[in-house]
Design an enzyme around this catalytic site. Structure first.
Site, PDB file in Angstrom:
ATOM      1  N   HIS A  52      51.574 -62.686  89.534  1.00  0.00           N
ATOM      2  CA  HIS A  52      52.453 -63.510  90.377  1.00  0.00           C
ATOM      3  C   HIS A  52      53.910 -63.099  90.164  1.00  0.00           C
ATOM      4  O   HIS A  52      54.570 -63.570  89.234  1.00  0.00           O
ATOM      5  CB  HIS A  52      52.271 -65.001  90.045  1.00  0.00           C
ATOM      6  CG  HIS A  52      53.000 -65.908  91.002  1.00  0.00           C
ATOM      7  ND1 HIS A  52      52.436 -67.034  91.558  1.00  0.00           N
ATOM      8  CD2 HIS A  52      54.270 -65.856  91.509  1.00  0.00           C
ATOM      9  CE1 HIS A  52      53.322 -67.629  92.356  1.00  0.00           C
ATOM     10  NE2 HIS A  52      54.443 -66.931  92.326  1.00  0.00           N
ATOM     11  N   HIS A  54      57.685 -61.350  92.399  1.00  0.00           N
ATOM     12  CA  HIS A  54      58.370 -61.195  93.691  1.00  0.00           C
ATOM     13  C   HIS A  54      59.223 -59.927  93.687  1.00  0.00           C
ATOM     14  O   HIS A  54      60.253 -59.862  93.029  1.00  0.00           O
ATOM     15  CB  HIS A  54      59.229 -62.422  93.985  1.00  0.00           C
ATOM     16  CG  HIS A  54      58.413 -63.667  94.097  1.00  0.00           C
ATOM     17  ND1 HIS A  54      57.749 -64.004  95.257  1.00  0.00           N
ATOM     18  CD2 HIS A  54      58.093 -64.622  93.189  1.00  0.00           C
ATOM     19  CE1 HIS A  54      57.072 -65.128  95.051  1.00  0.00           C
ATOM     20  NE2 HIS A  54      57.264 -65.521  93.803  1.00  0.00           N
ATOM     21  N   LYS A 168      48.731 -66.385  99.591  1.00  0.00           N
ATOM     22  CA  LYS A 168      49.561 -67.286  98.781  1.00  0.00           C
ATOM     23  C   LYS A 168      49.890 -68.519  99.624  1.00  0.00           C
ATOM     24  O   LYS A 168      50.335 -68.397 100.764  1.00  0.00           O
ATOM     25  CB  LYS A 168      50.835 -66.535  98.390  1.00  0.00           C
ATOM     26  CG  LYS A 168      52.115 -67.327  98.250  1.00  0.00           C
ATOM     27  CD  LYS A 168      52.172 -68.141  96.996  1.00  0.00           C
ATOM     28  CE  LYS A 168      53.587 -68.687  96.773  1.00  0.00           C
ATOM     29  NZ  LYS A 168      54.563 -67.675  96.403  1.00  0.00           N
ATOM     30  N   HIS A 201      51.040 -71.956  94.815  1.00  0.00           N
ATOM     31  CA  HIS A 201      52.203 -72.516  94.114  1.00  0.00           C
ATOM     32  C   HIS A 201      51.891 -73.990  93.901  1.00  0.00           C
ATOM     33  O   HIS A 201      51.788 -74.751  94.857  1.00  0.00           O
ATOM     34  CB  HIS A 201      53.469 -72.335  94.954  1.00  0.00           C
ATOM     35  CG  HIS A 201      54.647 -73.083  94.421  1.00  0.00           C
ATOM     36  ND1 HIS A 201      55.676 -72.470  93.749  1.00  0.00           N
ATOM     37  CD2 HIS A 201      54.946 -74.413  94.444  1.00  0.00           C
ATOM     38  CE1 HIS A 201      56.569 -73.391  93.385  1.00  0.00           C
ATOM     39  NE2 HIS A 201      56.146 -74.578  93.796  1.00  0.00           N
ATOM     40  N   HIS A 230      51.774 -71.311  88.213  1.00  0.00           N
ATOM     41  CA  HIS A 230      52.807 -72.118  87.527  1.00  0.00           C
ATOM     42  C   HIS A 230      52.184 -73.260  86.724  1.00  0.00           C
ATOM     43  O   HIS A 230      52.830 -74.268  86.449  1.00  0.00           O
ATOM     44  CB  HIS A 230      53.846 -72.685  88.518  1.00  0.00           C
ATOM     45  CG  HIS A 230      54.281 -71.717  89.584  1.00  0.00           C
ATOM     46  ND1 HIS A 230      54.435 -70.366  89.344  1.00  0.00           N
ATOM     47  CD2 HIS A 230      54.592 -71.899  90.888  1.00  0.00           C
ATOM     48  CE1 HIS A 230      54.818 -69.770  90.466  1.00  0.00           C
ATOM     49  NE2 HIS A 230      54.915 -70.672  91.412  1.00  0.00           N
ATOM     50  N   ASP A 233      53.648 -75.147  83.499  1.00  0.00           N
ATOM     51  CA  ASP A 233      54.668 -76.196  83.586  1.00  0.00           C
ATOM     52  C   ASP A 233      54.098 -77.556  83.171  1.00  0.00           C
ATOM     53  O   ASP A 233      54.858 -78.495  82.932  1.00  0.00           O
ATOM     54  CB  ASP A 233      55.203 -76.309  85.024  1.00  0.00           C
ATOM     55  CG  ASP A 233      56.117 -75.148  85.394  1.00  0.00           C
ATOM     56  OD1 ASP A 233      56.713 -74.545  84.477  1.00  0.00           O
ATOM     57  OD2 ASP A 233      56.234 -74.833  86.600  1.00  0.00           O
ATOM     58  N   HIS A 254      55.201 -69.204  84.110  1.00  0.00           N
ATOM     59  CA  HIS A 254      56.552 -69.741  83.890  1.00  0.00           C
ATOM     60  C   HIS A 254      56.857 -69.884  82.403  1.00  0.00           C
ATOM     61  O   HIS A 254      57.731 -70.668  82.029  1.00  0.00           O
ATOM     62  CB  HIS A 254      56.703 -71.120  84.556  1.00  0.00           C
ATOM     63  CG  HIS A 254      56.991 -71.054  86.031  1.00  0.00           C
ATOM     64  ND1 HIS A 254      57.020 -72.163  86.835  1.00  0.00           N
ATOM     65  CD2 HIS A 254      57.279 -69.992  86.842  1.00  0.00           C
ATOM     66  CE1 HIS A 254      57.296 -71.800  88.089  1.00  0.00           C
ATOM     67  NE2 HIS A 254      57.452 -70.487  88.115  1.00  0.00           N
ATOM     68  N   ASP A 291      56.545 -64.713  87.416  1.00  0.00           N
ATOM     69  CA  ASP A 291      57.201 -65.229  88.631  1.00  0.00           C
ATOM     70  C   ASP A 291      58.639 -64.723  88.731  1.00  0.00           C
ATOM     71  O   ASP A 291      59.562 -65.469  89.071  1.00  0.00           O
ATOM     72  CB  ASP A 291      57.164 -66.770  88.621  1.00  0.00           C
ATOM     73  CG  ASP A 291      57.484 -67.370  89.987  1.00  0.00           C
ATOM     74  OD1 ASP A 291      57.397 -66.648  90.994  1.00  0.00           O
ATOM     75  OD2 ASP A 291      57.834 -68.566  90.030  1.00  0.00           O
TER      76      ASP A 291
HETATM   77 ZN    ZN Z   1      56.435 -67.251  92.908  1.00  0.00          ZN
END
Ligand code: ZN
Length: 352
Positions: A52, A54, A168, A201, A230, A233, A254, A291
């Site tokens: 994951h 970008h 996604k 997400h 994520h 978290d 994350h 991420d």
């Molecule tokens: Zn992302």
């Protein structure tokens, strides 16, 4: 990019989407293969995979701070240099989860993959749904979005022959809005039709995975084809165990966000949860990633304040340099690390 030029960009992209869902020749995706931006690849060749990240929105940063660059060629060359370092550090594949509505530039992704030697997998899907942004596929029906996602997987993205290899979907809160639910159901149907996996997400702090699972299951999806990203978290083992026992995967991407003392859960707790899941026999349900907003990481030093908000320390190598050594230190086995970084992506990103 100014807000008006950004809006214009998004509107044009959405219009391209209308044209894109017009019927065209159907092309079956290659079963058993990972679908990369350079074509189908035997998944045993993906190697260590960041599930994951970008990369594809890189040129957005070029547009936002054009004076800091000589132009696109210079920007791209710098990106390639940085990605070669990542490749040399042992990363084989980066999965790019940048969808059409968050400045995905598929040509950039293909070029930096080809020139850096890093395998890249591009995503279809949608990140934001109204009212968060006004932009969404105009059809805004399950059928309309399913057709758009299928088109990007089966035929290509933005008029190219470059195909997405993953779906996604962004769900911002604990339960999806009506439009987010349309997107989620469309993602599930496109996954069933194409064999591509889904990454979501997920607002883990509110245990959102538990709200999304029944919707996915009502669409008949195999939980093994879904990752709630994520997830770290949350820091809640009860939440994690409920989802992995149900068959879902968890993206732990994350972990770097727990490094500053003011952010919870702390880095150590996020890592401890990964170890506890491995100890409970669920290493086969975990992905490690970070991420990262790679384009932001390329900004000059004087833009550092903004960059620091979006990019992990060590950028795309946080997992390799910081997380994995720490996991080894607290007793996670080499076999489990191999499972999380190599075997899970090999299985998950092969089209079924
Ligand atoms: Zn992302």
């Amino acid at each position: 990019m100014t807000s008006s030029s950004r809006r214009r960009f998004l509107e044009q992209t959405a219009l391209a989407g209308i044209a894109a869902v017009l019927p065209g020749p159907a092309a079956a995706a290659a079963k058993g293969m990972a679908q990369t931006v350079l074509g189908p690849l035997d998944p045993s060749r993906l190697g260590v995979t960041l599930a994951h990240e970008h990369i594809a929105d890189g040129p957005f940063y070029l547009d936002r701070w054009p004076k800091d660059w000589g132009g696109r060629a210079e920007f791209t060359a710098r990106a390639v240099d940085r990605l070669k370092v990542v490749r040399a550090a042992g990363i084989g594949t980066i999965v790019d989860l940048t969808t059409y509505d968050v400045w995905r530039d598929i040509g950039f992704l293909e070029e930096v993959s080809r020139r850096s030697g890093l395998t890249m997998i591009a995503a279809t899907g949608q990140r934001f749904f109204p009212p968060v942004t006004k932009v969404a596929m105009p059809a805004r029906t399950i059928e309309g979005l399913t057709a758009f996602f299928r088109k990007e997987i089966e035929q290509g993205i933005d008029g190219t022959a470059i195909k997405a290899g993953v779906i996604k979907i962004g769900i911002i809160g604990k339960v999806p809005t009506a439009l987010e639910e349309i997107g989620l159901r469309a993602g599930a149907r496109a996954a069933a039709a194409t064999g591509a996996p889904i990454r979501i997400h997920t607002h883990a702090v509110d245990r959102a995975g538990e709200s999304l699972a029944p919707i996915l299951e009502s669409e008949g999806i195999d939980p093994a084809r879904v990752s709630f990203d994520h997830s770290d978290d949350s820091g809640d083992m009860d939440y994690f165990l409920g989802l992995v026992k149900r068959g879902y995967s968890l993206g732990m991407d994350h972990v770097h966000r727990g490094t500053p003392p003011e952010f919870k859960p702390a880095f150590e707790r996020r890592a401890e949860c990964i170890k506890l899941l491995c100890d409970a026999g669920f290493a086969n349900k975990i992905f490690l990633s970070q991420d990262s907003e790679f384009g932001g990481a390329l900004l000059p030093e004087d833009k550092k304040e903004w960059r620091d908000k979006i990019d992990p320390p060590d950028g795309l190598l946080f997992t390799s340099r910081r997380l994995i050594p720490y996991l080894e230190h607290i007793g996670v086995s080499d076999a489990d690390i191999h499972t999380m970084t190599v075997e899970n992506p090999r299985r998950f990103f092969a089209l079924v």
